[in-house]
Every structure is written in C-alpha cells, then in structure tokens.
Design a protein around this motif. Structure first.
Motif, PDB file in Angstrom:
ATOM      1  N   GLU A  33      19.411   0.567  19.659  1.00 13.59           N
ATOM      2  CA  GLU A  33      19.391  -0.130  20.939  1.00 13.59           C
ATOM      3  C   GLU A  33      19.252   0.847  22.102  1.00 13.59           C
ATOM      4  N   GLU A  34      19.907   1.990  22.016  1.00 14.21           N
ATOM      5  CA  GLU A  34      19.797   2.997  23.077  1.00 14.21           C
ATOM      6  C   GLU A  34      18.377   3.566  23.129  1.00 14.21           C
ATOM      7  N   ALA A  35      17.800   3.813  21.956  1.00 13.76           N
ATOM      8  CA  ALA A  35      16.413   4.300  21.906  1.00 13.76           C
ATOM      9  C   ALA A  35      15.465   3.226  22.422  1.00 13.76           C
ATOM     10  N   GLY A  36      15.734   1.972  22.062  1.00 14.81           N
ATOM     11  CA  GLY A  36      14.910   0.870  22.535  1.00 14.81           C
ATOM     12  C   GLY A  36      14.960   0.713  24.043  1.00 14.81           C
ATOM     13  N   GLU A  37      16.138   0.963  24.621  1.00 16.49           N
ATOM     14  CA  GLU A  37      16.277   0.891  26.076  1.00 16.49           C
ATOM     15  C   GLU A  37      15.338   1.885  26.755  1.00 16.49           C
ATOM     16  N   GLN A  38      15.231   3.092  26.189  1.00 14.71           N
ATOM     17  CA  GLN A  38      14.355   4.110  26.773  1.00 14.71           C
ATOM     18  C   GLN A  38      12.877   3.792  26.533  1.00 14.71           C
ATOM     19  N   ILE A  39      12.577   3.218  25.371  1.00 14.08           N
ATOM     20  CA  ILE A  39      11.202   2.792  25.104  1.00 14.08           C
ATOM     21  C   ILE A  39      10.781   1.743  26.136  1.00 14.08           C
TER      22      ILE A  39
END
Length: 240
Positions: free
Chosen positions: A71-77
């Motif tokens: 989810e944290e990586a998705g937020e940056q994507i």
C-alpha cells in the motif's frame, strides 16, 4: 542494503535482495522525497530517474507479501502517475496496475489495484474511465474474495465521480446494490460506509429509489452504531 549517490541534487538507488521491512519503508520514504523534488523543481534528470529506476523498484515492492509495504509503494506509484506524461503513464504505471488487478494468486495485489485504479481515474477522464478503469473496478467488485470486494466497493464513489450519470446508474449502482446484499457482513458494512458519497454523486431519481431502498433495508438488521449514523446522514441527503 540500498544506497544513494548524490548527483545534481537527485539520488540514485537500488533495491538489494533480503531487505527487511523497516529498510523497505525507509526506501519508500526516500522515494517520496525524490518525487516531491521532481514535482516542485520540474527536473528532467529526476523525471528520467523516476521512470527508469524508481518505478521498477516500486513495482518490485508491490509484488511483496506484506500488504502495508504494497500500500505504501502503491501510494507513491499513484503520486508518480501525476507527473508522468500520458504515454509513460500507460507504459510504466498502468501495466503494473493491470498485472496486480489480474493476479488470481494474490488477493492483496487485487486490493491494492482497487486503490490504484481510484487514484488513476481522474487522470484518464470520463471516456477512458468508462472504457477501461470502470470495468476493472466492476470486475473486482465481483471478486470471489470478500476483502477484495470490500475494497472495491469503497472505491466506487471515487471513480463514480468521473463517469457519466448514465454509466453510474446503469453499471455502478447496479453493482453497488448487489454488494449491499452480499452474504458477508464486512462487504455490507463497506457499502454502508460508502452510501453517503454514492448519494452525493447519484442523480435524484437514483437517490430516491435505489439508495433509499438500500438504506431502509439496513434498518431491519442488527448492526453496529455506524450503520444508524450513516443511514441518518443519507436520510438528510435524500431530502435535498
């Protein structure tokens, strides 16, 4: 471990195998800083760094088992998508989201795909949303895993703001109504939590019929306080 090398104020980095979750989160925090720098300073070198190095790293993080890391990586994507041009957005971001959305083996990937689809929807506009994004989220609304359906229904109001009223009524409200009668309490609860936002974007006739029927049906159930609170808010909205 990962390392950084300063060059023109922008940092290069790599992701090594075996990083612990703490270090992965530190890496994501560094990516967040980089994205902010590129956004504020409009640096061409930074754009290329994001495209060629950051997105592949985030894509790898998205494939990990840890949902919080995903989810944290998705937020940056999602943030990165806003600074990419249309072609790179499709080639570098959309392909990743599609891969996750169609991953039959990992329901966490499909859950994060729901979140990313809602983040990307405003970038595509009405026509592309109705041709593509909306159908992806509708498909996820029918996922066999309740956690995916729960996440998908929570994103319906976000994407529903982008599509036309006709599409919203014919497709989204139909799917939402079906989920509101889901056999799993958690999915129905997610529908209640979304009903206020759904009522805000729906046409008056939809609010007065479909959504009223759904809200009334919940009053006959033994449910937590959140249900009565949400239903009260919807009742006020329906009078407007």
């Amino acid at each position: 471990c990962f390392f950084f090398q300063a060059e023109d104020g922008i940092r290069d980095f790599c992701l090594s195998r075996g990083l612990g979750d703490v270090y992965k989160r530190q890496l994501i925090s560094q990516i967040k800083i980089l994205v902010t720098q590129v956004t504020e300073k409009n640096l061409d070198y930074g754009y290329q760094t994001i495209k060629q190095q950051v997105i592949p790293v985030l894509s790898e993080l998205l494939m990990l088992l840890n949902l919080e890391i995903k989810e944290e990586a998705g937020e940056q994507i999602g943030r990165i998508a806003y600074i990419l041009d249309e072609k790179d957005r499709g080639d570098c971001v959309l392909t990743v989201v599609l891969k996750m959305s169609h991953d039959d083996e990992d329901e966490n990937n499909r859950m994060v795909a729901c979140q990313l689809l809602s983040k990307l929807a405003p970038l595509f506009g009405k026509d592309l949303c109705e041709q593509f994004v909306a159908w992806e989220i509708l498909s996820l609304c029918e996922d066999p895993q309740l956690r995916v359906r729960k996440e998908a229904v929570s994103q319906l109001p976000v994407i529903g703001k982008i599509v036309s009223p006709a599409f919203l009524k014919k497709k989204f409200i139909t799917s939402y109504s079906k989920l509101a009668a889901d056999s799993f309490w958690a999915v129905r609860k997610s529908c209640v939590e979304a009903i206020v936002e759904m009522s805000k974007i729906a046409e008056p006739d939809v609010r007065e019929t479909n959504l009223t029927d759904i809200s009334v049906s919940y009053t006959h159930l033994t449910l937590p306080t959140i249900y009565s609170v949400q239903i009260s808010v919807v009742a006020v909205s329906l009078k407007k």
